[in-house]
Design an enzyme around this catalytic site. Structure first.
Site, PDB file in Angstrom:
ATOM      1  N   ASP A  12       0.702  -1.191  -0.037  1.00 57.18           N
ATOM      2  CA  ASP A  12      -0.126  -0.017  -0.229  1.00 57.18           C
ATOM      3  C   ASP A  12       0.979   1.360   0.115  1.00 57.18           C
ATOM      4  O   ASP A  12       1.862   1.229   0.455  1.00 57.18           O
ATOM      5  CB  ASP A  12      -1.067  -0.181   1.063  1.00 57.18           C
ATOM      6  CG  ASP A  12      -2.081   0.968   0.890  1.00 57.18           C
ATOM      7  OD1 ASP A  12      -2.550   1.387   0.020  1.00 57.18           O
ATOM      8  OD2 ASP A  12      -2.556   1.320   2.122  1.00 57.18           O
ATOM      9  N   GLY A  13       0.335   2.342  -0.638  1.00 58.13           N
ATOM     10  CA  GLY A  13       1.058   3.363  -0.555  1.00 58.13           C
ATOM     11  C   GLY A  13       1.490   3.967  -1.986  1.00 58.13           C
ATOM     12  O   GLY A  13       2.170   5.138  -1.819  1.00 58.13           O
ATOM     13  N   HIS A  29       1.998   3.283  -8.985  1.00 59.25           N
ATOM     14  CA  HIS A  29       1.804   1.774  -9.396  1.00 59.25           C
ATOM     15  C   HIS A  29       3.122   1.426 -10.248  1.00 59.25           C
ATOM     16  O   HIS A  29       3.612   0.064  -9.888  1.00 59.25           O
ATOM     17  CB  HIS A  29       0.629   1.654 -10.125  1.00 59.25           C
ATOM     18  CG  HIS A  29      -0.717   2.025  -9.553  1.00 59.25           C
ATOM     19  ND1 HIS A  29      -0.808   1.675  -7.765  1.00 59.25           N
ATOM     20  CD2 HIS A  29      -1.644   2.732  -9.620  1.00 59.25           C
ATOM     21  CE1 HIS A  29      -1.920   2.440  -7.430  1.00 59.25           C
ATOM     22  NE2 HIS A  29      -2.406   3.008  -8.341  1.00 59.25           N
ATOM     23  N   TRP A  61     -12.072  -2.000  -7.470  1.00 54.73           N
ATOM     24  CA  TRP A  61     -12.924  -1.794  -8.609  1.00 54.73           C
ATOM     25  C   TRP A  61     -13.545  -0.486  -8.529  1.00 54.73           C
ATOM     26  O   TRP A  61     -14.099   0.142  -9.592  1.00 54.73           O
ATOM     27  CB  TRP A  61     -13.986  -2.891  -8.903  1.00 54.73           C
ATOM     28  CG  TRP A  61     -13.261  -4.145  -9.089  1.00 54.73           C
ATOM     29  CD1 TRP A  61     -13.439  -5.460  -8.749  1.00 54.73           C
ATOM     30  CD2 TRP A  61     -12.669  -4.478 -10.454  1.00 54.73           C
ATOM     31  NE1 TRP A  61     -12.910  -6.508  -9.109  1.00 54.73           N
ATOM     32  CE2 TRP A  61     -12.319  -5.879 -10.327  1.00 54.73           C
ATOM     33  CE3 TRP A  61     -12.450  -4.049 -11.639  1.00 54.73           C
ATOM     34  CZ2 TRP A  61     -11.610  -6.600 -11.367  1.00 54.73           C
ATOM     35  CZ3 TRP A  61     -11.691  -4.614 -12.573  1.00 54.73           C
ATOM     36  CH2 TRP A  61     -11.314  -5.839 -12.551  1.00 54.73           C
ATOM     37  N   LEU A 123      10.140 -20.839  -4.839  1.00 49.20           N
ATOM     38  CA  LEU A 123       9.130 -19.991  -4.287  1.00 49.20           C
ATOM     39  C   LEU A 123       7.714 -20.152  -4.698  1.00 49.20           C
ATOM     40  O   LEU A 123       7.509 -20.098  -6.063  1.00 49.20           O
ATOM     41  CB  LEU A 123       9.626 -18.727  -4.215  1.00 49.20           C
ATOM     42  CG  LEU A 123       8.524 -17.670  -3.775  1.00 49.20           C
ATOM     43  CD1 LEU A 123       8.526 -17.705  -2.213  1.00 49.20           C
ATOM     44  CD2 LEU A 123       9.150 -16.197  -3.977  1.00 49.20           C
ATOM     45  N   SER A 188      -8.064  -4.424   5.151  1.00 46.71           N
ATOM     46  CA  SER A 188      -8.607  -4.126   3.904  1.00 46.71           C
ATOM     47  C   SER A 188      -9.071  -5.355   3.342  1.00 46.71           C
ATOM     48  O   SER A 188      -8.856  -5.475   2.155  1.00 46.71           O
ATOM     49  CB  SER A 188      -7.535  -3.386   3.428  1.00 46.71           C
ATOM     50  OG  SER A 188      -7.479  -2.004   3.933  1.00 46.71           O
TER      51      SER A 188
HETATM   52  C1  IPE Z   1      -5.397  -2.629   0.206  1.00 48.44           C
HETATM   53  O1  IPE Z   1      -5.115  -1.484  -0.202  1.00 48.44           O
HETATM   54  C2  IPE Z   1      -5.559  -3.347  -1.354  1.00 48.44           C
HETATM   55  C3  IPE Z   1      -4.288  -3.495  -1.941  1.00 48.44           C
HETATM   56  C4  IPE Z   1      -3.110  -3.118  -1.668  1.00 48.44           C
HETATM   57  C5  IPE Z   1      -3.979  -4.245  -3.157  1.00 48.44           C
HETATM   58  P1  IPE Z   1      -6.342  -0.064  -0.312  1.00 48.44           P
HETATM   59  O2  IPE Z   1      -5.419   1.055  -0.744  1.00 48.44           O
HETATM   60  O3  IPE Z   1      -7.425  -0.608  -1.240  1.00 48.44           O
HETATM   61  O4  IPE Z   1      -6.902  -0.246   1.160  1.00 48.44           O
HETATM   62  P2  IPE Z   1      -7.657   1.029   1.907  1.00 48.44           P
HETATM   63  O5  IPE Z   1      -8.749   1.308   0.839  1.00 48.44           O
HETATM   64  O6  IPE Z   1      -6.658   1.882   2.193  1.00 48.44           O
HETATM   65  O7  IPE Z   1      -8.269   0.167   3.104  1.00 48.44           O
HETATM   66  C1  IPE Z   2      -1.968   0.137  -3.288  1.00 50.08           C
HETATM   67  O1  IPE Z   2      -1.587   1.330  -3.381  1.00 50.08           O
HETATM   68  C2  IPE Z   2      -2.058  -0.312  -4.591  1.00 50.08           C
HETATM   69  C3  IPE Z   2      -3.488  -0.720  -4.891  1.00 50.08           C
HETATM   70  C4  IPE Z   2      -4.512  -0.564  -4.007  1.00 50.08           C
HETATM   71  C5  IPE Z   2      -3.730  -1.170  -6.277  1.00 50.08           C
HETATM   72  P1  IPE Z   2      -2.476   2.789  -3.310  1.00 50.08           P
HETATM   73  O2  IPE Z   2      -2.923   2.998  -4.852  1.00 50.08           O
HETATM   74  O3  IPE Z   2      -3.780   2.284  -2.630  1.00 50.08           O
HETATM   75  O4  IPE Z   2      -2.035   3.995  -2.672  1.00 50.08           O
HETATM   76  P2  IPE Z   2      -2.380   4.730  -1.539  1.00 50.08           P
HETATM   77  O5  IPE Z   2      -2.883   3.998  -0.312  1.00 50.08           O
HETATM   78  O6  IPE Z   2      -3.678   5.588  -2.323  1.00 50.08           O
HETATM   79  O7  IPE Z   2      -1.416   5.790  -1.189  1.00 50.08           O
HETATM   80 MG    MG Z   3      -4.307   2.379  -0.382  1.00 49.29          MG
END
Ligand code: IPE
Ligand code: IPE
Ligand code: MG
Length: 241
Positions: A12-13, A29, A61, A123, A188
């Site tokens: 995430d992030g 991404h 989605w 792996l 999540s």
């Molecule tokens: C969780 O991240 C899903 C993935 C990393 C694929 P999100 O960014 O979607 O989660 P929330 O919305 O902050 O909980």
């Molecule tokens: C995780 O990063 C990737 C996916 C959920 C696909 P985010 O796109 O959620 O990045 P933030 O959390 O908005 O920074």
């Molecule tokens: Mg996120």
């Protein structure tokens, strides 16, 4: 040091990493691919048996259609580019999630890569795309209900092991270590059933910044944990890992 058999990561992030640089979220991404490679390398190096990566959730989605489109294109391109190297490393690929929701080119790619790496003994790399923990549990319940309806299964024969055998991670050890980057301390809708006794490790680092050393820090933290699985601290043999 005790090494987890199975590491599951919420990557995430990416969006925030890009936004802080004045870039479109999709640049984040793209930047998220380097740490994926690093985690695969680290898993191989340290003898982690299974690495599960959360790439796209059931709820993702709901993001703008352009972001979703770029992500799907990125999955496709990354698989095309990386599959030879992964196969050479004897990685076995497995995808979990509602793949019928994905476009035909991606589904074909996924199925071809799973088939190509099926007999690899390195792996096991599990990629969760269009995956949700609730989706997984509901799909399992539906399969069990159909089996009961068709007379192939007695309701009383459904126990935890039988239920788990219908879930996406059937046949794999449960995750020992969960890593989430990006600062949020939540699950999540990731592996809801399978995380029951997983050790949780969080970092504020955004996914594109995650490095080999961070993975090793998580492994080291795991090595310090006392896993009790409900037993008291003094009981011997509690560490099932
Ligand atoms: C969780 O991240 C899903 C993935 C990393 C694929 P999100 O960014 O979607 O989660 P929330 O919305 O902050 O909980
Ligand atoms: C995780 O990063 C990737 C996916 C959920 C696909 P985010 O796109 O959620 O990045 P933030 O959390 O908005 O920074
Ligand atoms: Mg996120």
């Amino acid at each position: 040091m005790l090494v987890p058999r199975h590491v599951a990561i919420i990557m995430d992030g990416n969006g925030r990493w890009a936004e802080r640089r004045g870039l479109p979220r999709t640049a984040g991404h793209r930047a998220g691919l380097r740490p994926v490679r690093a985690c695969i390398e680290q898993s191989v190096r340290h003898g982690v048996g299974v690495l599960t990566l959360f790439a796209f959730s059931s709820e993702n989605w709901a993001r703008p259609v352009t972001e979703v489109g770029v992500l799907m294109q990125l999955f496709l391109e990354s698989l095309e580019r990386e599959i030879d190297e992964l196969a050479a490393q004897r990685v076995r690929l497995r995808f979990i999630g509602a793949r019928e929701q994905l476009g035909a080119p991606l589904v074909e790619r996924i199925e071809a890569d799973e088939a190509r790496t099926r007999h690899n003994d390195g792996l096991i790399l599990v990629v969760a795309v269009a995956y949700g923990g609730r989706w997984d549990i509901v799909a399992a319940a539906q399969r069990l209900a159909r089996a009961c309806r068709d007379g192939r299964l007695e309701p009383d024969a459904i126990d935890e092991a039988r239920f788990a055998a219908e879930l996406s991670l059937a046949g794999l050890p449960e995750p020992d270590l969960f890593i989430r980057t990006g600062g949020e301390q939540r699950v999540s809708n990731f592996l809801l059933w399978n995380l029951a006794y997983t050790e949780l490790w969080f970092t504020d680092k955004l996914w594109p910044e995650f490095e080999a050393g961070d993975f090793e820090a998580a492994l080291a933290a795991f090595g310090e944990r006392e896993r009790r699985f409900g037993r008291s601290s003094g009981q011997r043999g509690a560490e099932a890992c």
